[in-house]
Design an enzyme around this catalytic site. Structure first.
Site, PDB file in Angstrom:
ATOM      1  N   ARG A 159       1.004  -1.351   0.022  1.00  0.00           N
ATOM      2  CA  ARG A 159       0.049  -0.071  -0.081  1.00  0.00           C
ATOM      3  C   ARG A 159       0.787   1.264   0.188  1.00  0.00           C
ATOM      4  O   ARG A 159       1.991   1.229   0.533  1.00  0.00           O
ATOM      5  CB  ARG A 159      -0.928  -0.063   1.285  1.00  0.00           C
ATOM      6  CG  ARG A 159      -1.917  -1.141   1.273  1.00  0.00           C
ATOM      7  CD  ARG A 159      -2.491  -1.128   2.709  1.00  0.00           C
ATOM      8  NE  ARG A 159      -3.786  -2.350   2.776  1.00  0.00           N
ATOM      9  CZ  ARG A 159      -3.372  -3.441   3.273  1.00  0.00           C
ATOM     10  NH1 ARG A 159      -2.009  -3.637   3.532  1.00  0.00           N
ATOM     11  NH2 ARG A 159      -4.188  -4.422   3.357  1.00  0.00           N
ATOM     12  N   ARG A 253      -0.506  -1.448  -6.983  1.00  0.00           N
ATOM     13  CA  ARG A 253      -0.646  -2.747  -6.083  1.00  0.00           C
ATOM     14  C   ARG A 253      -1.506  -3.816  -6.660  1.00  0.00           C
ATOM     15  O   ARG A 253      -1.195  -4.796  -6.538  1.00  0.00           O
ATOM     16  CB  ARG A 253      -1.431  -2.187  -4.694  1.00  0.00           C
ATOM     17  CG  ARG A 253      -1.407  -3.105  -3.659  1.00  0.00           C
ATOM     18  CD  ARG A 253      -1.956  -2.493  -2.383  1.00  0.00           C
ATOM     19  NE  ARG A 253      -2.772  -3.216  -1.585  1.00  0.00           N
ATOM     20  CZ  ARG A 253      -2.326  -4.258  -0.815  1.00  0.00           C
ATOM     21  NH1 ARG A 253      -1.109  -4.487  -0.688  1.00  0.00           N
ATOM     22  NH2 ARG A 253      -3.386  -4.720  -0.139  1.00  0.00           N
ATOM     23  N   HIS A 276      -3.716  -9.354   2.632  1.00  0.00           N
ATOM     24  CA  HIS A 276      -5.389  -9.372   2.927  1.00  0.00           C
ATOM     25  C   HIS A 276      -5.641 -10.739   3.869  1.00  0.00           C
ATOM     26  O   HIS A 276      -5.029 -11.562   3.868  1.00  0.00           O
ATOM     27  CB  HIS A 276      -6.023  -9.801   1.516  1.00  0.00           C
ATOM     28  CG  HIS A 276      -5.883  -8.344   0.456  1.00  0.00           C
ATOM     29  ND1 HIS A 276      -6.236  -8.432  -0.624  1.00  0.00           N
ATOM     30  CD2 HIS A 276      -5.866  -7.250   1.094  1.00  0.00           C
ATOM     31  CE1 HIS A 276      -6.312  -7.441  -1.170  1.00  0.00           C
ATOM     32  NE2 HIS A 276      -5.999  -6.331  -0.262  1.00  0.00           N
ATOM     33  N   TYR A 285      -6.868 -16.505   4.425  1.00  0.00           N
ATOM     34  CA  TYR A 285      -5.649 -16.811   3.674  1.00  0.00           C
ATOM     35  C   TYR A 285      -4.801 -17.766   4.739  1.00  0.00           C
ATOM     36  O   TYR A 285      -4.911 -17.746   5.862  1.00  0.00           O
ATOM     37  CB  TYR A 285      -4.624 -15.548   3.491  1.00  0.00           C
ATOM     38  CG  TYR A 285      -4.280 -14.726   4.843  1.00  0.00           C
ATOM     39  CD1 TYR A 285      -5.077 -13.882   5.509  1.00  0.00           C
ATOM     40  CD2 TYR A 285      -3.004 -14.912   5.098  1.00  0.00           C
ATOM     41  CE1 TYR A 285      -4.704 -13.020   6.434  1.00  0.00           C
ATOM     42  CE2 TYR A 285      -2.525 -14.448   6.243  1.00  0.00           C
ATOM     43  CZ  TYR A 285      -3.124 -13.366   6.811  1.00  0.00           C
ATOM     44  OH  TYR A 285      -2.810 -12.890   7.990  1.00  0.00           O
TER      45      TYR A 285
END
Length: 305
Positions: A159, A253, A276, A285
């Site tokens: 980010r 990104r 994430h 994840y």
């Protein structure tokens, strides 16, 4: 105008978001604006200066009226949801720090946001951007700053707020970057030589002395570079070279993830690299070892050499 006690609580809340929750400056500013919008509405609703008692006693009718007003004023669903989230966050903070008990606001569900697919750039557009971003800087160190920052974002999927928080300490590890992202979640990103080499070159000519813990990307006056300043450089690039309208720092990104996926990288590995919880709303994840992440880069990343 706000009651002095309320302003003090807001100031403490903002410090809490930055220091303990690791929220970005952009998020804190957005949350602060949303909360003040809510308090201004409360002021109008009650026809008097809002006090802490007004906040504690706010009922569901007032809160729903505020949300309806934002909808009437053409706020997007996403902005309305973020506003409610900001106010809930403030009330949660009051629960932790004052005698405020569980409040009715926590029973109100956020409006469902329309999901927009992230817009990635084509590989050709990325190449054009990386080749020409140095043209916008006026002085050599700023030109090199712009290129090294853009390469870092595209090479690491960071980010913009994360990239702008990189310090000299991050450079000491030759193999990976340890990033503290949203919600203070830690993730490991392998260093790509192209990114690290450009940053090293940039630091060699940077005219400001920095401590090991200071962010390395600086504005022209030596202060920490802000996202909007860098995005203005990208706007110039976009207009001159006819690049897509959605080109921003964040689009690199998205491009990082899309290009890895197109080249056969495993979805869960990309998920881990991006930091994430999931790439879809239903999929959690899984942790991936550093070696496995490095293997993703080695086999799939288009600018690895």
């Amino acid at each position: 105008m706000l009651d002095i006690l309320i302003q003090e609580l807001i100031d403490k809340w903002q410090k809490y978001l930055v220091l303990q929750r690791n929220y970005s400056n952009y998020t804190v500013i957005s949350y602060n604006n949303d909360l003040k919008n809510f308090l201004e509405f409360m002021n109008y609703y009650n026809s008097e200066l809002v006090t802490i008692n007004h906040i504690k006693n706010a009922d569901i009718r007032l809160i729903r009226s505020w949300l309806a007003k934002r909808n009437y004023d053409n706020f997007t669903t996403s902005s309305i949801a973020r506003g409610l989230s900001a106010v809930k966050n403030f009330y949660r903070f009051l629960e932790k720090t004052t005698q405020l008990n569980s409040h009715i606001i926590f029973s109100i569900k956020s409006p469902k946001k329309t999901k927009l697919l992230p817009k990635a750039l084509s590989e050709d557009d990325v190449v054009v951007s990386l080749e020409h971003i140095e043209e916008y800087g006026n002085v050599k160190w700023v030109e090199l700053r712009n290129k090294s920052l853009l390469v870092l974002i595209y090479a690491s999927g960071l980010r913009i707020s994360e990239a702008l928080s990189i310090t000299k300490l991050h450079l000491q590890n030759l193999e990976f970057i340890r990033i503290i992202g949203k919600g203070s979640k830690e993730r490991i990103i392998p260093w790509l030589p192209i990114a690290k080499n450009l940053i090293t070159q940039y630091l060699e000519i940077l005219p400001y002395k920095l401590g090991d813990n200071e962010p390395i990307f600086r504005g022209k006056r030596g202060k920490k570079l802000q996202p909007q300043v860098f995005n203005r450089e990208l706007i110039k690039l976009k207009h001159f070279y006819g690049l897509p309208q959605h080109l921003t720092a964040h689009s690199f990104r998205h491009s990082f993830a899309s290009h890895l996926l197109e080249r056969g990288a495993e979805l869960r590995s990309i998920q881990e690299l991006l930091g994430h919880k999931s790439l879809s709303t239903t999929q959690n994840y899984t942790k991936t070892s550093i070696k496995r992440l490095e293997a993703v880069y080695t086999t799939a990343y288009p600018i690895k050499k």
